[in-house]
Design a protein around this motif. Structure first.
Motif, PDB file in Angstrom:
ATOM      1  N   GLN A 129      -6.883   5.643   3.976  1.00  0.00           N
ATOM      2  CA  GLN A 129      -8.307   5.318   4.127  1.00  0.00           C
ATOM      3  C   GLN A 129      -8.962   6.227   5.155  1.00  0.00           C
ATOM      4  O   GLN A 129     -10.088   6.682   4.973  1.00  0.00           O
ATOM      5  CB  GLN A 129      -8.482   3.854   4.546  1.00  0.00           C
TER       6      GLN A 129
ATOM      7  N   SER B  25       0.273   3.983   1.054  1.00  0.00           N
ATOM      8  CA  SER B  25       0.072   4.800   2.247  1.00  0.00           C
ATOM      9  C   SER B  25       0.609   4.121   3.505  1.00  0.00           C
ATOM     10  O   SER B  25       1.374   4.719   4.253  1.00  0.00           O
ATOM     11  CB  SER B  25      -1.412   5.124   2.416  1.00  0.00           C
ATOM     12  N   CYS B  26       0.232   2.866   3.739  1.00  0.00           N
ATOM     13  CA  CYS B  26       0.595   2.237   5.018  1.00  0.00           C
ATOM     14  C   CYS B  26       1.598   1.110   4.859  1.00  0.00           C
ATOM     15  O   CYS B  26       1.996   0.487   5.839  1.00  0.00           O
ATOM     16  CB  CYS B  26      -0.651   1.732   5.742  1.00  0.00           C
TER      17      CYS B  26
ATOM     18  N   CYS C 112      -6.110  -2.589   0.033  1.00  0.00           N
ATOM     19  CA  CYS C 112      -5.379  -2.508   1.291  1.00  0.00           C
ATOM     20  C   CYS C 112      -6.384  -2.850   2.387  1.00  0.00           C
ATOM     21  O   CYS C 112      -7.419  -2.203   2.508  1.00  0.00           O
ATOM     22  CB  CYS C 112      -4.841  -1.094   1.511  1.00  0.00           C
TER      23      CYS C 112
ATOM     24  N   CYS D 137       0.839  -1.190   0.000  1.00  0.00           N
ATOM     25  CA  CYS D 137       0.000   0.000   0.000  1.00  0.00           C
ATOM     26  C   CYS D 137       0.881   1.249   0.000  1.00  0.00           C
ATOM     27  O   CYS D 137       1.775   1.377   0.829  1.00  0.00           O
ATOM     28  CB  CYS D 137      -0.891  -0.003   1.238  1.00  0.00           C
TER      29      CYS D 137
ATOM     30  N   SER E 156       1.331  -1.874   3.948  1.00  0.00           N
ATOM     31  CA  SER E 156       0.945  -3.265   4.175  1.00  0.00           C
ATOM     32  C   SER E 156       0.765  -3.955   2.820  1.00  0.00           C
ATOM     33  O   SER E 156       0.568  -3.309   1.799  1.00  0.00           O
ATOM     34  CB  SER E 156      -0.333  -3.346   5.009  1.00  0.00           C
TER      35      SER E 156
ATOM     36  N   CYS F 134      -5.120   2.229   7.982  1.00  0.00           N
ATOM     37  CA  CYS F 134      -4.347   2.824   6.878  1.00  0.00           C
ATOM     38  C   CYS F 134      -4.632   4.325   6.782  1.00  0.00           C
ATOM     39  O   CYS F 134      -5.772   4.737   6.629  1.00  0.00           O
ATOM     40  CB  CYS F 134      -4.732   2.116   5.583  1.00  0.00           C
TER      41      CYS F 134
HETATM   42 ZN   LIG Z   1      -2.944   1.067   3.326  1.00  0.00          ZN
END
Ligand SMILES: [Zn+2]
Length: 614
Positions: free
Chosen positions: A379, A357-358, A371, A355, A360, A376
């Protein structure tokens, strides 16, 4: 599972019987059940020759039907010039038989799957001469508007429903429609849409149309098109313009391909060709990671385009989109242009594993990269952004501002609504902006906002603005904590699965929602259905048809008002019609028909007098 030879033969006999009944249009069991039985046979006797005869359903495996009259195509006009030439041709040929006054009807052209329903057989268009028997569509739950046997029309999904429930997962409603007709087992989305009564067969006779004189067609087509578009809650890809006079129709006749007295005016956005520089992956509110194409800047209807949405990861995979791909883009109303088609695929397509952003690991879910980390940041940011956007009364909370807040630990609306000026300053906003933000929060609570906007702002899946409105016309927001799927399913347009999903969604956010309500939002109540002034109005129970152009408001508004007062609003005059309300330029056909069936023909003014006798 063990089965002896006799058992296997028994099974095949049964399947063959089901099969032939199905081909006769009188299926004995559901498609789903049939598939299950075939699956069982496969597990018992994988090499049984019967299995080779059963192919995965596509239209070609359905029974062929010869259309009594060929279902011709419609000639297309791609420009005003071509439409002009058409009008000239019609005028000339009408003059040949002494007719000088010509009217055209303009009808929306639905963008679905064409079919012909004679009440007994429902057939797809096929090649125009021979189609395929698709009556199973009705058994699957496709809803025939106006009943069966109304001729040619289109299978379509309600546009508002598609936008609210399906547009995240399907690129075009037609894909889902074809899936419904084609396959024996419906996917989860199709099943829900059908349960929610959102998949319709719409006969063309049931659509609103407008009549325009030949002289006015070119100057009025755009305005009429706009009007008709706004009245139709189905995907529309253009307008069909037809001569109304039967004599002219007969005289002009048809080619092998199309009727000469009819033409389709395509509704299409402007397109441009460019190529992809790079793909940017964006994380949405629900965790879908979707591709945005960074393209070589290109001009499109007056704007420089640098970014184009490419729907979903599955599309990128299937069409090999990546750096260097040559694409056509389209802009039709929306602010952000969309990918229309891939002209030259890319040699390299890559997908993110993590992801953006995070970080994962992402997983595939049908056509989507997802994701699944609920914490996150992207999100969370999108969720907060969604709330402010849907509520519509809070300025200043753009995505950049929200990102800054989330990064500093203000990662929920609860926390944000408690922020004071000094908190914003501490996060790093300037004093003026901090003041603005605090004011914006205050105003968002003070300013009146419809309760359905407030509800939809929570981003509960299957509960967008349209359905929030419907739900709140039956139940008060304060009661939502105890709202069950049984309560929801009672409301027209909510099927079992959607109701269950909404119940669960509300349960998940109920505490948070109560908390937000306690902050004192100024909610405007949606009027409850049973509080409506229905039964004692003078038109309650009466059959009413509106025709022509109304002065006091749009015809749609008048219809909605009449329905609220308990009238049966009809689209065509029949023996159950009590009043024909005529606006300007009311159609002579409807007036004659009304006289025939003894309905009262009244003007718009007389109609309003009827509502308020004094
Ligand atoms: Zn994420």
């Amino acid at each position: 599972m063990s089965d002896n030879k006799a058992g296997v033969e028994q099974r095949i006999k049964k399947l063959e019987a089901y099969n032939s009944a199905y081909r006769d249009g009188k299926p004995l069991i559901s498609d789903h059940e049939y598939d299950r039985l075939v699956g069982e046979l496969r597990s018992i006797d994988p090499f049984n020759p019967f299995l080779n005869r059963v192919e995965p359903e596509d239209f070609k495996t359905k029974r062929e039907v010869r259309h009594p009259l060929p279902m011709l195509s419609i000639e297309k006009a791609y420009s005003q010039k071509e439409l002009e030439r058409f009008v000239i041709r019609v005028k000339k040929e009408a003059a040949e038989i002494g007719i000088r006054e010509i009217l055209f009807s303009i009808t929306p052209k639905l963008d679905g799957l064409a079919g012909r329903d004679d009440g007994n057989v429902f057939a797809s268009r096929g090649n125009g001469e021979i189609g395929y028997e698709i009556s199973s569509a009705f058994q699957k739950g496709v809803y025939p508007i106006g009943g069966r046997g109304l001729g040619i029309g289109e299978i379509v999904i309600l546009k508002s429903y598609f936008d609210e429930h399906l547009s995240d997962n399907f690129e075009h409603p037609r894909n889902l429609v074809v899936g419904i007709i084609n396959s024996d087992t419906l996917n989860m989305f199709a099943e829900k849409a059908i349960e929610d009564r959102a998949v319709h067969f719409v006969p063309y006779v049931k659509l609103n149309s407008r009549e325009v004189a030949a002289e006015d067609l070119l100057s009025q087509i755009e305005e009429v098109t706009e009007k008709l578009f706004s009245e139709v809650d189905y995907p529309v890809d253009g307008m069909v313009v037809s001569v109304t006079d039967e004599r002219v129709r007969d005289h002009m006749g048809a080619t092998a391909h199309h009727y000469r007295w009819q033409i389709a005016v395509k509704k299409k956005g402007k397109t441009a060709v460019t190529s992809v520089i790079n793909i940017i992956w964006q994380v949405g509110r629900t965790g879908n990671v979707t591709p945005v194409l960074e393209v070589f800047p290109v001009s499109l209807s007056g704007a420089k385009i640098k970014r184009v949405t490419a729907h979903n990861a599955g599309k990128v995979k299937a069409e090999k989109i990546g750096p260097g791909a040559e694409i056509e883009i389209i802009r039709s109303g929306e602010v952000i242009p969309k990918l229309e088609k891939v002209i030259q695929p890319s040699v390299q397509t890559e997908f993110p594993e993590k992801c953006p952003s995070c970080n994962s690991i992402l997983s595939w879910d049908n056509d989507f990269l997802k994701c699944t980390m609920s914490s996150c940041p992207a999100q969370v940011e999108q969720g907060i952004f969604h709330f402010f956007k849907i509520l519509g009364t809070a300025e200043w909370f753009g995505i950049k501002t929200i990102q800054k807040l989330v990064s500093k630990g203000y990662d929920s609306l609860k926390k944000i609504y408690f922020m004071k000026e000094e908190d914003f300053i501490e996060v790093g906003f300037g004093p003026v902006q901090s003041k603005n933000l605090v004011n914006a929060l205050r105003i968002s609570k003070e300013k009146a906002v419809e309760d359905w906007r407030f509800l939809a702002a929570f981003g509960i899946s299957d509960l967008g603005t349209g359905d929030s409105r419907k739900l709140l016309a039956h139940y008060r927001l304060e009661r939502f904590g105890e709202l069950t799927r049984e309560d929801i399913i009672k409301i027209h347009g909510f099927g079992e699965k959607t109701s269950e999903s909404i119940e669960n969604g509300i349960q998940k956010v109920w505490e948070w929602m109560q908390h937000m309500m306690n902050l004192g939002f100024n909610l405007e109540r949606t009027p409850l259905e049973d509080e409506k002034e229905a039964s004692d109005s003078s038109i309650a129970g009466k059959g009413i048809v509106f025709t022509g152009k109304m002065n006091k408001g749009s015809r749609e508004d008048m219809k909605a008002h009449a329905v609220n007062l308990g009238a049966r609003v009809q689209s065509a005059v029949n023996t159950k019609t009590d009043y024909l309300v005529c606006g300007e330029k009311a159609g002579a056909g409807k007036i004659n028909k009304a006289k025939e069936v003894n309905a009262r023909v009244i003007t718009e003014e007389e109609y309003f007098k009827l509502l308020k006798p004094d």
